[in-house]
Design an enzyme around this catalytic site. Structure first.
Site, PDB file in Angstrom:
ATOM      1  N   PHE A 177     -49.625   7.802 -31.122  1.00  0.00           N
ATOM      2  CA  PHE A 177     -48.508   7.278 -31.907  1.00  0.00           C
ATOM      3  C   PHE A 177     -47.191   7.514 -31.166  1.00  0.00           C
ATOM      4  O   PHE A 177     -46.910   8.618 -30.709  1.00  0.00           O
ATOM      5  CB  PHE A 177     -48.474   7.948 -33.280  1.00  0.00           C
ATOM      6  N   GLN A 178     -46.399   6.502 -31.046  1.00  0.00           N
ATOM      7  CA  GLN A 178     -45.109   6.532 -30.344  1.00  0.00           C
ATOM      8  C   GLN A 178     -45.261   7.001 -28.894  1.00  0.00           C
ATOM      9  O   GLN A 178     -44.380   7.656 -28.353  1.00  0.00           O
ATOM     10  CB  GLN A 178     -44.082   7.379 -31.106  1.00  0.00           C
ATOM     11  N   LYS A 194     -44.196  17.138 -26.055  1.00  0.00           N
ATOM     12  CA  LYS A 194     -43.885  18.035 -27.164  1.00  0.00           C
ATOM     13  C   LYS A 194     -44.494  19.425 -26.962  1.00  0.00           C
ATOM     14  O   LYS A 194     -43.878  20.432 -27.321  1.00  0.00           O
ATOM     15  CB  LYS A 194     -44.388  17.414 -28.474  1.00  0.00           C
ATOM     16  N   MET A 251     -18.041 -17.394 -23.144  1.00  0.00           N
ATOM     17  CA  MET A 251     -18.349 -17.634 -21.734  1.00  0.00           C
ATOM     18  C   MET A 251     -19.512 -18.598 -21.602  1.00  0.00           C
ATOM     19  O   MET A 251     -19.537 -19.451 -20.705  1.00  0.00           O
ATOM     20  CB  MET A 251     -18.653 -16.312 -21.028  1.00  0.00           C
ATOM     21  N   GLU A 275     -30.745   3.989 -30.291  1.00  0.00           N
ATOM     22  CA  GLU A 275     -30.777   4.709 -29.016  1.00  0.00           C
ATOM     23  C   GLU A 275     -29.985   4.003 -27.922  1.00  0.00           C
ATOM     24  O   GLU A 275     -29.466   4.650 -27.011  1.00  0.00           O
ATOM     25  CB  GLU A 275     -32.227   4.922 -28.555  1.00  0.00           C
TER      26      GLU A 275
END
Lengths: 187, 583
Positions: B114-115, B164, B481, B52
């Site tokens: 969940f999630q 949802k 760097m 993502e």
């Protein structure tokens, strides 16, 4: 001159604080913030203060226009003039914020706070507490044989003063609402 | 006419109505209804990323290279938390994004489902604005408002969290034109302030334009007006990392980039100027260096659309709140109407001084022996690609600064880099987003091997969607760097700044079905670069370079613009005192 009301003479500084002789004085300002009454708007305002390291002395919030879906947040904060300008600009760019007014610089304003004091004691102390409450125009809103709850309204300084006087007389608890403020005169 | 449809359908309909052509995303349980709608239409292309974070950076690349908002779609919980780095990156660089996240059904919110994650809570400080939708009837209007908020004023990322059940439920679709918004930032600058700036410009002996990403965000018109203004006044111009391309690198008045790794002439001009005209930049700490020694003798004007950027770190004398293109248009008109005056004598002396600084040739280096210098690699890349329809992205580190120094940008929206947040892993997915927007262009990601590995999984995306992105990796087997700072500041104790156990990049490319090229010899570099350019498909170019090259010029932390370290300078004790605590 410009569209921005930026106080001249405010010196710059950075988060790294490379200026050891930072001399700006800290000022106390009361800000009135008119916001869309959306879930999360208070979290946005508080998150801005904590995320950027600004101070909150007092904060009150309530819906003020049900139909217009508006809430008013009154914030008492402190900082250098440059920080105060930053706070106002940062508040102003929150999408849910309609208006930011600095009541401290935009003419004179009235500030009031309400507090409840629970004082317990017997004998002379109890009598003295009631006498002082009378002087401060505090009301007794609950009483038992051993305690009072006083209700007092006024400026934060007045409430501070009342608290100092009550402490030796058996002060148990204080609940304060935080400052509500409005500018004086017509809109 | 009102239209009833499911929330999931509304999402797709609103994206189509807003002119969205590409969505970068990754499916999951809480966005399945939306993916089902995407499956049943042909207007929008969905690019399946491999992580993502890649979706959000790809959307950033798409946005930065087109001027249009980028769109990403991810699921709840881990999908949303993986998007956080990209959101923060876009917030700091003012990139307009619309990120859609799935959420557990409204009746399960708060139950540690969940999630489930508090996505609007997590992303509140890293978005310009965000919304949690609880009623399907409000979904379409919010989607339209999201596009307005992301692209108006100072652009930025916005997020819409869609449970949802809201996606499944049916509601009334609201057209974009029916949506009312109170968010309408001021774009016109105050004419009195603009006139005050013009007056200062008329008499300035040593003026400089200090431009930034705001010029590019303001649109092509802003860059056009800026060029007109520079040509008309003959003032010198420099730019921040984010503003490269708003004025052409081949232009006569171009001083090059300024700041910590900026050019000598640019930083010296900033330090010695008597009028600094900041156009769409924000006095970032990479630019200012030591604040109490920042351009001590100058009057400063600042054009910015964000009031909170003005007087945040540097006190300015002439603040102008407004959109760059609008303000520049008025500025030009006022300047012309007052007789097109500049201080000719002062300017002439100023250019003499600047040309002396230019004669220092701060970017000179010597390529000798059989090891490729990273500067040489970029110089050759520039030479062999500058005539192409070219877009450059970068990762973060030494290679990024060298790319900014040695590549030339003639137009805005051609340079995509992570400036404010400094996100290693940005460049590869960003190049994918750019290539989606410009399928026929030459898109090159200038990378370091360590940054590139941070989002290397996106090679799968590039292969799946036939995106011929070129990954030009300057491989020094170091976190360059970090190593440079350890050398300058930490007694050459190189703590964890090696890239040990590096993969064989050619084999890695081949494992994904892409082409891999390795080059270690300066004599074959040109041919290898040509092979990369002409190959029709993604290329992983492993350019083995000098391992201990430092990036110069450099203004060490805590120093002023006129205290630059140059390429051949001694670096012992370069950073000391208060500078040690800075980053």
């Amino acid at each position: 001159m410009s569209a921005l009301k930026i106080k001249k003479g405010a010196t710059s500084h950075s988060a790294y604080n490379l200026r050891p002789n930072y001399s700006d004085t800290v000022e106390r300002h009361t800000l009135a913030v008119l916001v869309e009454n959306e879930p999360g708007v208070l979290a946005r305002v508080i998150g801005l203060f904590s995320g950027r390291g600004y101070n909150i002395d007092s904060l009150t919030v309530a819906e003020v226009d049900h139909l217009g879906h508006r809430s008013r947040i009154t914030i008492v904060t402190n900082g250098t003039p440059q920080i105060i300008e930053q706070i106002k600009a940062q508040l102003g760019r929150i999408v849910d914020v309609h208006k930011v007014n600095d009541l401290t610089v935009e003419g004179s304003s009235v500030e009031r706070e309400l507090a409840l004091f629970k004082v317990s004691g017997k004998g002379e102390n109890r009598i003295e507490a009631v006498r002082l409450a009378d002087i401060f125009r505090a009301n007794v809103v609950d009483s038992t044989l051993e305690s009072f709850v006083f209700e007092i309204t006024g400026t934060p300084e007045k409430i501070d003063a009342f608290a100092e006087l009550m402490r030796p007389l058996g002060l148990q608890e204080i609940a304060r609402t935080g400052v509500a403020a409005l500018s004086r005169g017509a809109v | 006419m009102t239209k009833a449809m499911t929330g999931a359908k509304m999402v797709v309909q609103a994206l189509i109505d807003q002119g969205v052509e590409v969505v970068f995303g990754y499916p999951g349980g809480a966005v399945l209804p939306i993916y089902d709608e995407i499956f049943q239409q042909n207007s929008i292309t969905h690019v399946l990323v491999r992580h993502e974070q890649g979706a959000v950076h790809a959307a950033e690349g798409y946005a930065r290279s087109t001027g249009k908002p980028g769109v990403a779609l991810v699921t709840s919980g881990p999908g949303a938390t993986n998007a956080v780095t990209g959101l923060t990156d876009a917030l700091l660089d003012s990139i307009p994004l619309i990120v859609l996240t799935g959420q557990v059904p409204t009746f399960m919110i708060g139950s540690d489902a969940f999630q489930e994650a508090d996505t609007v809570g997590i992303t509140r400080p890293c978005t310009k604005h965000n919304w949690l939708i609880k009623e399907t009837d409000k979904l379409a209007a919010t989607l339209h408002e999201a596009f307005h908020v992301a692209t108006s004023g100072r652009p930025g990322p916005v997020l819409i969290d869609i449970p949802k059940d809201v996606q499944f439920a049916t509601g009334t679709y609201t057209e974009a034109k029916q949506v009312e918004t109170h968010y309408n930032p001021q774009v016109k600058g105050d004419i009195d302030a603009i006139t005050e700036l013009v007056k200062a410009m008329e008499t300035a002996k040593r003026p400089v334009f200090y431009t930034g990403g705001g010029v590019i965000n303001s649109g092509p018109q802003a860059s056009q007006l800026l060029r007109e203004l520079v040509a008309a006044t003959n003032f010198p111009i420099t730019s921040t990392l984010m503003g490269l391309g708003c004025y052409p690198a081949s232009g006569d008045n171009w001083l090059g980039m300024l700041g910590m790794h900026g050019l000598y002439e640019a930083n010296m001009a900033m330090h010695d100027c008597d009028l600094m005209i900041n156009i769409g930049a924000r006095f970032d700490d990479r630019i200012t260096g030591r604040l109490d020694a920042f351009s001590p003798g100058s009057k400063k004007a600042h054009i910015d659309i964000d009031a909170s950027s003005i007087n945040k770190v540097i006190h300015v004398d002439i603040p102008i709140l407004g959109d760059v293109a609008h303000v520049l248009e008025d500025l030009l008109n006022v300047w012309k109407s007052r007789g097109r005056k500049t201080n000719q004598e002062g300017l002439s002396n100023w250019w003499d001084q600047i040309n002396d600084w230019r004669a220092v040739k701060c970017l000179d280096f010597t390529q000798e022996g059989k090891i490729i210098k990273p500067q040489y690699a970029l110089q050759r890349l520039e030479e062999l690609t500058k005539k192409h329809d070219r877009y450059i992205t970068t990762e973060v580190g030494q290679h990024q600064m060298w790319a900014a120094q040695y590549l030339g940008f003639e137009d805005p929206n051609r340079w995509m880099t992570s400036g404010g947040l400094g996100t290693m892993g940005y460049g590869f997915p960003a190049s994918i987003g750019v290539q989606m927007a410009h399928p026929d262009a030459l898109v090159i990601n200038v990378a370091g091997e360590a940054s590139w590995l941070m989002n290397m999984q996106e090679l799968g995306t590039a292969m799946q969607f036939n995106l011929p992105v070129k990954q030009f990796i300057l491989n020094n087997e170091r976190l360059g760097m970090v190593r440079q700072w350890q050398q300058l500041l930490h007694g050459e104790r190189y703590s964890s700044s090696w890239s040990e156990s590096l993969p064989d990049f050619v084999k890695l490319a081949e494992a994904f079905g892409a082409k891999g090229i390795q080059c270690h010899d300066p004599d074959t570099l040109d041919d290898a670069i040509m092979e990369m350019i002409t190959h029709d498909g993604p290329v992983l170019f492993d350019c083995l370079v000098e391992k201990h090259e430092n990036c110069f010029p450099m203004i060490p932390s805590g120093k002023a613009h006129n205290e630059m370290l140059m390429g051949d300078a001694s670096t012992d004790g370069a950073i000391s005192g208060a500078g040690e605590a800075l980053v």
